[in-house]
Design a protein around this motif. Sequence first.
Motif, PDB file in Angstrom:
ATOM      1  N   GLY A  63     -40.763  38.717 -10.427  1.00  0.00           N
ATOM      2  CA  GLY A  63     -39.456  38.374 -10.951  1.00  0.00           C
ATOM      3  C   GLY A  63     -39.292  36.882 -11.115  1.00  0.00           C
ATOM      4  O   GLY A  63     -39.888  36.097 -10.362  1.00  0.00           O
ATOM      5  N   THR A  64     -38.497  36.464 -12.096  1.00  0.00           N
ATOM      6  CA  THR A  64     -38.109  35.062 -12.198  1.00  0.00           C
ATOM      7  C   THR A  64     -36.668  34.922 -11.754  1.00  0.00           C
ATOM      8  O   THR A  64     -35.819  35.756 -12.078  1.00  0.00           O
ATOM      9  N   ASP A  69     -39.765  30.555  -9.454  1.00  0.00           N
ATOM     10  CA  ASP A  69     -38.592  29.723  -9.739  1.00  0.00           C
ATOM     11  C   ASP A  69     -38.755  29.139 -11.137  1.00  0.00           C
ATOM     12  O   ASP A  69     -39.491  28.172 -11.338  1.00  0.00           O
ATOM     13  N   TYR A  70     -38.069  29.723 -12.102  1.00  0.00           N
ATOM     14  CA  TYR A  70     -38.216  29.300 -13.492  1.00  0.00           C
ATOM     15  C   TYR A  70     -37.653  27.910 -13.733  1.00  0.00           C
ATOM     16  O   TYR A  70     -37.964  27.280 -14.762  1.00  0.00           O
ATOM     17  N   THR A  71     -36.813  27.394 -12.812  1.00  0.00           N
ATOM     18  CA  THR A  71     -36.232  26.064 -12.991  1.00  0.00           C
ATOM     19  C   THR A  71     -37.189  24.951 -12.583  1.00  0.00           C
ATOM     20  O   THR A  71     -37.006  23.801 -12.974  1.00  0.00           O
ATOM     21  N   GLN A  72     -38.199  25.292 -11.786  1.00  0.00           N
ATOM     22  CA  GLN A  72     -39.107  24.275 -11.264  1.00  0.00           C
ATOM     23  C   GLN A  72     -40.561  24.513 -11.655  1.00  0.00           C
ATOM     24  O   GLN A  72     -41.401  23.620 -11.475  1.00  0.00           O
ATOM     25  N   THR A  73     -40.868  25.687 -12.161  1.00  0.00           N
ATOM     26  CA  THR A  73     -42.258  26.083 -12.373  1.00  0.00           C
ATOM     27  C   THR A  73     -42.455  26.591 -13.796  1.00  0.00           C
ATOM     28  O   THR A  73     -41.581  27.239 -14.367  1.00  0.00           O
ATOM     29  N   ASP A  74     -43.611  26.267 -14.371  1.00  0.00           N
ATOM     30  CA  ASP A  74     -44.010  26.857 -15.647  1.00  0.00           C
ATOM     31  C   ASP A  74     -44.396  28.304 -15.374  1.00  0.00           C
ATOM     32  O   ASP A  74     -45.400  28.576 -14.714  1.00  0.00           O
ATOM     33  N   VAL A  75     -43.573  29.232 -15.850  1.00  0.00           N
ATOM     34  CA  VAL A  75     -43.761  30.639 -15.505  1.00  0.00           C
ATOM     35  C   VAL A  75     -45.104  31.153 -16.015  1.00  0.00           C
ATOM     36  O   VAL A  75     -45.831  31.856 -15.300  1.00  0.00           O
ATOM     37  N   ARG A 103     -50.572  33.182 -14.946  1.00  0.00           N
ATOM     38  CA  ARG A 103     -52.009  33.123 -15.192  1.00  0.00           C
ATOM     39  C   ARG A 103     -52.782  32.698 -13.948  1.00  0.00           C
ATOM     40  O   ARG A 103     -53.935  33.075 -13.760  1.00  0.00           O
ATOM     41  N   GLY A 104     -52.113  31.920 -13.073  1.00  0.00           N
ATOM     42  CA  GLY A 104     -52.778  31.534 -11.832  1.00  0.00           C
ATOM     43  C   GLY A 104     -53.013  32.714 -10.918  1.00  0.00           C
ATOM     44  O   GLY A 104     -54.065  32.813 -10.268  1.00  0.00           O
ATOM     45  N   ASN A 105     -52.048  33.628 -10.849  1.00  0.00           N
ATOM     46  CA  ASN A 105     -52.172  34.803  -9.978  1.00  0.00           C
ATOM     47  C   ASN A 105     -52.756  36.014 -10.686  1.00  0.00           C
ATOM     48  O   ASN A 105     -53.286  36.927 -10.037  1.00  0.00           O
ATOM     49  N   HIS A 106     -52.634  36.034 -12.027  1.00  0.00           N
ATOM     50  CA  HIS A 106     -53.111  37.181 -12.811  1.00  0.00           C
ATOM     51  C   HIS A 106     -53.870  36.631 -14.017  1.00  0.00           C
ATOM     52  O   HIS A 106     -53.328  36.584 -15.132  1.00  0.00           O
ATOM     53  N   PRO A 107     -55.121  36.197 -13.805  1.00  0.00           N
ATOM     54  CA  PRO A 107     -55.867  35.502 -14.865  1.00  0.00           C
ATOM     55  C   PRO A 107     -55.957  36.271 -16.174  1.00  0.00           C
ATOM     56  O   PRO A 107     -55.972  35.660 -17.260  1.00  0.00           O
ATOM     57  N   GLU A 108     -56.009  37.582 -16.121  1.00  0.00           N
ATOM     58  CA  GLU A 108     -56.108  38.369 -17.348  1.00  0.00           C
ATOM     59  C   GLU A 108     -54.740  38.683 -17.948  1.00  0.00           C
ATOM     60  O   GLU A 108     -54.654  39.245 -19.050  1.00  0.00           O
ATOM     61  N   GLY A 109     -53.680  38.334 -17.231  1.00  0.00           N
ATOM     62  CA  GLY A 109     -52.323  38.618 -17.699  1.00  0.00           C
ATOM     63  C   GLY A 109     -51.761  39.866 -17.061  1.00  0.00           C
ATOM     64  O   GLY A 109     -52.470  40.631 -16.397  1.00  0.00           O
ATOM     65  N   ASN A 167     -42.859  32.970 -25.063  1.00  0.00           N
ATOM     66  CA  ASN A 167     -43.834  32.684 -24.008  1.00  0.00           C
ATOM     67  C   ASN A 167     -44.293  33.946 -23.295  1.00  0.00           C
ATOM     68  O   ASN A 167     -45.360  33.964 -22.680  1.00  0.00           O
ATOM     69  N   GLY A 168     -43.460  35.006 -23.368  1.00  0.00           N
ATOM     70  CA  GLY A 168     -43.839  36.247 -22.717  1.00  0.00           C
ATOM     71  C   GLY A 168     -45.147  36.807 -23.222  1.00  0.00           C
ATOM     72  O   GLY A 168     -45.919  37.425 -22.458  1.00  0.00           O
TER      73      GLY A 168
END
Length: 283
Positions: free
Chosen positions: A138-139, A158-164, A169-175, A190-191
């Motif tokens: 969730g964002t 946190d969508y206000t502080q982080t590039d979602v 991609r950092g946690n789910h490299p394949e998406g 961007n989704g």
Amino acid sequence: VNPVDFKIREGYLAELLPHHFPLILGWDVAGVVAAVGPAVTGFAAGDEVYSYCRKPSLEEGTYAERVAVQARHVAAKPSSLDFTQAAAVPLAGLTAYQALFDALELQSGESVLIQAAAGGVGTFAVQLAARAGAHVIGTASARNHDHVRELGAAEVIDYTQTDVAEAIRGNHPEGVDAVFDMVGGETLTNGFEMLRDGGRLASIAEPPALGEEQQQRGLSARYVFVEPRGDQLAELARAIDAGELAVHVEEVLPLERAADAHERLEAGHVRGKLVLSVSPPRS
């Protein structure tokens, strides 16, 4: 009270649905049946019910003491909820249900990103997706992270502080398998970057458009405009009464303060739902 209420008030749906004035706002309702039509079966005067009351044209809404609605759009009110809690469910609950299971066809074990996870639709979507066995991301702003995790999210960004997209991609490299967009614009675009090849996106904010690159990757995209469904409301009621789905009402205001509720929603950052309480009909 839903964001669509103030969008109707501002005229944003004028090209989508016929409008007839004087126009009463509101599509959600919970109350007691006053009378039924001669062909109605399954409901009787005195029954406690709830409904998503959207009609083909905008005129007879639910900011009122009484409203007429088709029987197939009605379900028995969840017995574990009072009327103000039940009134918070129909539009938001059905929107989440139809986006996740009709449009995205979400399955157990899949990963789904839910944008605006602490909002009215988001709180239902997180719970329903987790209940279905999905890995929910969730964002939300930082103040709502604990709340979204309590709803069942495995990850919160946190969508206000982080590039979602970067975080996904950092946690789910394949998406991820699916994205549920409730924001539109750049967030919707961007989704697509966060989906695996063959992934699915659904948006309730605006119709998503697939470019050539997205088509080559086998992505699919659907726009969801929630439909009244009494059978799905009955399913939501069963989940609520079984303790599998919680309803989060931030505040109950009298009908006379509808304008205040609109201002709150337009400002954003409402957790869960705002509900208007209507006095019993005058004799």
